[in-house]
Structures are given as C-alpha cells and as structure tokens.
Scaffold this active site. Structure first.
Site, PDB file in Angstrom:
ATOM      1  N   ASN A 157      19.573 -24.855 -16.907  1.00 18.59           N
ATOM      2  CA  ASN A 157      20.990 -25.448 -16.134  1.00 18.59           C
ATOM      3  C   ASN A 157      20.899 -25.344 -14.722  1.00 18.59           C
ATOM      4  OD1 ASN A 157      20.270 -22.587 -15.817  1.00 18.59           O
ATOM      5  ND2 ASN A 157      22.792 -22.076 -15.842  1.00 18.59           N
ATOM      6  N   GLU A 158      19.696 -25.769 -14.216  1.00 23.07           N
ATOM      7  CA  GLU A 158      19.489 -25.489 -12.867  1.00 23.07           C
ATOM      8  C   GLU A 158      20.485 -26.490 -12.166  1.00 23.07           C
ATOM      9  OE1 GLU A 158      16.965 -25.201 -14.903  1.00 23.07           O
ATOM     10  OE2 GLU A 158      15.671 -23.589 -14.083  1.00 23.07           O
TER      11      GLU A 158
ATOM     12  N   LEU B 282      15.134 -16.735 -12.396  1.00 24.84           N
ATOM     13  CA  LEU B 282      14.682 -16.522 -11.178  1.00 24.84           C
ATOM     14  C   LEU B 282      15.632 -15.613 -10.505  1.00 24.84           C
ATOM     15  CD1 LEU B 282      12.919 -19.702  -9.815  1.00 24.84           C
ATOM     16  CD2 LEU B 282      12.222 -18.076 -11.544  1.00 24.84           C
TER      17      LEU B 282
ATOM     18  N   GLY C  73      15.262 -20.066 -15.591  1.00 16.48           N
ATOM     19  CA  GLY C  73      13.749 -19.641 -15.539  1.00 16.48           C
ATOM     20  C   GLY C  73      13.658 -18.745 -17.050  1.00 16.48           C
TER      21      GLY C  73
END
Lengths: 301, 301, 301
Positions: free
Chosen positions: C176-177, C108, C153
């Site tokens: 990997n957020e 994103l 994303g």
C-alpha cells in the site's frame, strides 16, 4: 545469466547431495512413470515418421522409438530433420504425436547421461538445444496431440508447440525434473512460464509436479482434452486449418516475437547452459544414482 | 532486440508473400470492420477535442476524425498535444473516447502507408512511437471509454490507458494485425501481455483475434462493460475519482515502474523498430495489396 | 534500469508534492492500520525468535518487536542471522510468523526515515536489500504464516516466502505504499508480479490496495486461509513436509532459477535503488509528513 555457475558448483558439491532421502530420485520417478531399459538404437533406425495428408496438407510427425520415446541423440537429430522437411514442403502445419499406446515421450534418455563419453554427451546436449530453438521459434504452425504420459523432456516438447490436446483421463504431464534430483534448465522453465501463470509455474517446477489431464486443462498446461488418439488428431487438424487462414509470414513473425525473450536467452547463453549440464551430469552422486537405477531395471528383467 | 532485421527481411521476401490466400489481407479485414476511404485531413482540422469538467477536473479527450478515427500523422500530433495539455493543467485524469457512434478507432490510417513519401512515412511512424511512449508512461491517470469497434491501433490506444470500459454488446476489440498480413510491433505485443495472460496473448496475437465485448471482459482485455456511451463515461469518471484519492507523485512513479520494461524496450530500440516498419511498408507485395483495396473502395463509391 | 533517477528527481520536486490532499499520506494510512510510536530498540533486544521442532526439523522464526514488528535496522539484522542459522543447521524449512496477536508486520519503521542520520539510513536500506536478496533467493523452503495485518514491508516479507497461509477473516494485506505517498521499489513490485497476474499487480500497486483475506485468496496473493494461528502453523508445517520429499539441491536451484530475473535486477542496481531511496527520504515534504504524524501520535499518548 540465469544461474551463476560458480554458485551452482558450490551447491552441487555440498555434502547433502542428491541421494539423501533414502530412495534415489530416479527410483522415486520410476515408481510413477514407466521408464524401462532398452536397446541402443542404431543410426539407421527410423525413429521419427512423417506423413503428409494430400488433402489438407497437414504433416503428422510421429515419435516411434520403443518403448517410451526417450529422447536420445539420434531421435533428436531425426526430429530436427523432420521439422526442416515439413517447413520446406507445402504442408500447412505439424501435428506431433507418439506411436506408443501409453507414452508421448518419457523425456531425455538416461543412457545419454550414464557414464557419458565427453564428445557424445556434449553433442547430445547441443542437439537438444538445437531442437528446442528450431521447434520453439518455428514460424510453422505446430500442435501436440499428447496421447500418453509426458514427463520432463516430453512435456518440453508439448510446451514448445503452439497448442496442446491431451488424451484423458489416464495420463499425466509436467516438468518433474526436481523429483529426479535434477534442475529444469532456464529454457524449460521459460517454456512453462509462457503457458501457465508464473506463480503456478514456480510451484510446479520446485515440486516437480505431474498434472493429471483434468488438472493440466484447468491450469492451462494443455488447451483441450480428447477421448482417444483419433479425437486428438482430429482436433489438432482443426486447429491447424484455422491457422491456415492467417497470412503466413505475419503469423510466423508474430509467433517469433511473442517467444523472443525465451529464445534470445538460450541463444545468448548456449555455452553457459551446456557447462551447467556437463558439470551436473559428471558428478559422482548423479552417476551413482543412474547406476543403481539401471541395476534395478536389469533385475526386473 | 525482439526481431533480427536480417531474418525478417529474408522471410518477407520469400515467394509465399502476403497475397497467397486468394483474398488480400486488407480485403479480408474490410469484410469484418468498417474501414472506408476518406478525404485527406488538412492540418487546420481539429481532430481531437478536449473538454475539462470544472467540477470534477476530469478531462475528456474525444477523437473526432470521421468516419472511423483512423490514426494519421495529424491526429497523432494533436493527440500528443492534448495529452500534454491535460497533464499541464489541473485536471484530475483523462477519459479517452470517440465521437463516432460505432468506432472507437479503426487503427493506423492506411493512406499513410500507401505510396509513402520517405519523409512523411518516417515522421508518421516516429510520431506513433512518441504517442505511445507518452500515453503509456504518463504519470497522469488515464481510462478508455471504448464506444465502438477497436481493432489494431485502436486497441493499442485502449491498452495503453490504465483502465478500459467498453460499450456492449455489439462491438469488437483486438490486435488483429496478422489478419491484415502485418505484424504487431513488439510494443503493441507488450501492451497486450501486460493486460491479459501471456498464453492468451500469444494465441490472440498469432491469430489476430477480435474479441466480442463479453469475451474481452472474460479474458481481461477490458475491465468493465457499459450499456452505452454515457454509462461508459460515468464509470470512467468514477475510476478517475478513485485515483484522485491516491497521492499523485507516488501513483505516477509506481505506474511508470510497472510499465518500465515495455517502455524501456522501445526507448532502446526506436530506430530498429522504425527500420522494420519502413522495410515492411515499402515492399511491392504490401503496396499491391493496398492498391487493390483502395480500388475496390473507389468502385463502391 | 527501472527508473531514471533524473526523471524521478524532477517529478519529486514538482510543487504538487505529497501533502496536497489535505491529509498527510501517513495520517491516511494510520487510520487503517495500527502503527504506533514506540521506544527505540537497543541492540541487545532479541527481536527475532527461532525455534526448531526436534521431530519435524521445521524452524519457526517469530518476529517479536512490539507492538507491530516494524522493520528497523536491528530487526532486519537479526532476521538475516536467523535465516542463516536455519539454513546452516539441519532444519527442513522455515515458517515465518509474528508474536503480535493482530499484526504480522507493519512494514518499514518510520523512525528509520525521520530525521535520518546519513550513515544509519544508508545502512538501514542496504540491510533491507540484503534481507530480501537472502530471503527471496534462499534455496531453503520458506512459508509465511500471516497471523495479522501485513501492509507494505510486511507484505513484502510474505511475498518473498514460497507459500502464504493467512489467518482470516479480519486482517488485510497489500503493498500500500502509494497510499502513504511513497513508491514501492522495483523489487517489491517484482515480488508481487511473480505471485499475482501482472494486470492485477499494476492496479494493486498504483492504488496501494489492501486486500481482505478473502480477496487475497481469490487473487492469489495468499495460497490458503487459516482460522487461527495454530491452524496457520499446522498448514505451514504440512507444506514444508511436502517440500522435504523433493531432492534438496535440485529444488533450491530450481527456485533460484524461477526468481532469477527479479534477483538479478536488484543485484545489478543496488546502488541506483539506494540513491532513489535516499533522495526520497531526504525531501523536506517527506520529512514534514513524518513530523506531523509523529506529533499526532504523541498527543494521543
């Protein structure tokens, strides 16, 4: 709700229908797995044999509808009765196997789907649902001795047991419905996802993959291989004798709890599932495919 | 809803009850795993020890209810308080371990189930539910250093942590409830299905299989082996120090989202789950089994 | 409902916020994966290229928003249009790849989240939902040729295709957020759980793990490795040519049924999912983290 029937209908009636690839799906299927045209069974035929071993208490249920144990209404009804009988008596578990030397079960009988009479085809599908609900949720220990090819509905029977032993290395097993241009219902898919990894299930289901015995063992679709039917039956009996040591009520309730999500889905969506099947089977494209296939079989004879 | 209580009741009261195999389920269990009769703990006993390392901020929570850390009401209450305390202070994660040299936890205390007083047994089960909901959904990092046998409720504690290190090779671990003639509740089963493949979970749950440490590692029931308790604690600390590097809020919310389906089931079905347990524990057959077992222990003493 | 928004809010506003570990999450992220500041795209830019091979009928969809294919509103809109176009024409499947020599997609675009205007950010998130619903549930065969890093994303895009071929060995892939201090939404998590084992998914999601190509292959996050982009495109085409042999309608419906639970969750919870995102992105701590990161990039320039 697994599939919106409105979306389904829209897609099914698009112009790129089932027969676009030059060969009918069922012809393609026929080149791999032996399905042959056969006489209509009368209701007096004994299509399922039950034998209980006096010593071990193990019940062996044998499908015996020549030539390939196609699942028609009568076979399904007799199989349900057999399951009820072995549950009711003192037997210690069920081995499911086939009287055919090369086929465990070829799956649903296409004669139940060709030019279907409304009452009969509806009864056929609801009886198939009944059979799966009974077999899949039975507190009774079950094991499949898979002594031959086991495509589509034949694979479903095996997946619904608790343990699978397959005679190798010649035979194949899988939910190959997409190869036939049809869709494995949600509960067929759930039966597979409860056995092999979900990623492998998606690949197998979308491609309609048939697994060799070695491949089936490796991916977990079957639990063990056997060198012949006698070996398969012997391993199956050993599994059931192990199960006999587990307190019965607790074992049965635990099995049902493990399978509850899949069972619950069909219990809640029986009518939707039936409507999807009826819509599908009554399509002209599907009927045309069946007709071409049956004609090709007559010519061979 | 995982089990229909009406079906459950019907099955439980069938004549083929829990004691049909000659040996009571609990006697069978006792031959494998050491469960011994012990004094009733008073509420002033300190059954759970909490020690926080000033340097690393890691909290070690030690179960210390001799001889085998059976989970009774008081232990569960103290464990919930300990979890709340380590969440509230600045510690960086929790290691769960046992003061016993050979048992992590033997599971639910059968004295909570024998001749149960209605209020006490109800409080016992709801506190067990509270404990699991808190441990399983805690945003706080948790790891089990399994330094001994870990059957049934002991295995549940380990499965509810985020990482499992087991001292080998002597000990065993598993949800062996069916061996005792009882049924692992839905949330016990979900805890296992979120760790090992669903197919292996069904086989393990229906047979009540206890895994050796090597088997547990191979199937994924534990993540690593340790040669002794000190090694297990050291590996556990390393895991928590890795977790410390991850932004805390995001990590905790992600863990909760991963586990939401299992958590949500119990949150929605707490009362059903309680009623199933109460129905089960109050059966004459279950009470008779417990009585015979307790008498056999008294004779040994 | 996967997350209770009230609980979420309580946790998010606790004092131990995102920036407690000395380094901002986004700075930490930036040290691993190249994310750079870039000009705002105008709506007339062509951010997605579609090329259909006349011979095979395969459509290659290439993301081309320099430098790293960050997913902003315009790119998402153009990608949705491209998906619709390839579905509508006669093409036999889609290969998704990148014009960048080193990045598949960096995920994103943070400029969509920094000082967000209410209408724009709302449209951004609902368009992201639309994109995923379309890609994940498309009856059309899809394959990702992952020719570079694929975090967050970017990984979601790859997971939403039916097959993943990754160029090795230099690149990394993962959701990997948490490393960035953010939470992968439920549907991101479901996309991963439908590909790798649920136990591995929890570990990967809570730690925000980036996998090397070899690790990704081993765990099943990708299906095959390629030595360069041309090799990846060639393998992708082979996969689609295999899929072309399967009857189209049955294949598409089977794929949708396999993915129905994940799809159904977002369809039922679109607004909840949006509110969670908006709450998150509007927090002062999150905005501060983005500001510090953008300033550090300006200084580099």
């Amino acid at each position: 709700m697994a599939l919106k029937s409105s979306n389904l209908l829209k897609q099914l009636f698009r112009p790129h229908h089932l027969l676009k690839y030059g060969q009918t799906p069922i012809e393609r299927f026929a080149s791999g797995i032996p399905i042959v045209f056969h006489r209509k069974a009368s209701s007096s035929d004994k299509l399922v044999d039950v034998a209980v071993d006096d010593k071990t208490g193990i019940a062996t249920v044998t499908l015996q509808r020549p030539p390939v144990n196609s699942l028609n209404l009568e076979l399904l009804e007799q199989f349900i009765s057999a399951l009820q009988a072995v549950e009711d008596n003192k037997s210690s578990g069920m081995i499911l196997t086939s009287a055919s030397p090369t086929v465990f079960s070829a799956g649903l009988d296409i004669m139940e789907m060709y030019k279907p009479k409304p009452d009969r085809v509806k009864k056929f599908w609801t009886t198939l649902q009944d059979m799966w609900l009974k077999l899949y949720s039975s507190p009774y220990p079950t094991v499949a001795a898979i002594n031959g090819h086991s495509p589509a509905g034949g694979c479903l029977l095996a997946l619904s047991c608790e343990y699978r032993i397959m005679v190798g290395p010649k035979y194949s097993i899988g939910l190959n419905e997409t190869q036939l241009g049809i869709v494995a219902p949600r509960w067929f898919q759930d039966s597979m996802k409860n056995v092999i990894p979900i990623r492998q299930a998606e690949l197998a289901l979308t491609t309609g993959r048939m697994f060799s015995t070695e491949e089936a063992l490796k991916i977990g679709l079957v639990d063990a291989l056997a060198k012949d039917k006698a070996d398969a039956l012997s391993q199956a009996a050993n599994f059931l004798l192990q199960m006999k040591k587990i307190p019965r009520v607790a074992r049965g309730l635990t099995k049902q709890a493990c399978r509850q999500d899949a069972i619950g889905w069909l219990e809640k969506n029986r009518d939707l599932d039936l409507q999807i099947f009826l819509t599908f089977v009554n399509q002209p494209a599907v009927q045309k495919g069946l007709e071409l296939y049956l004609e090709s079989l007559k010519k061979k004879q």
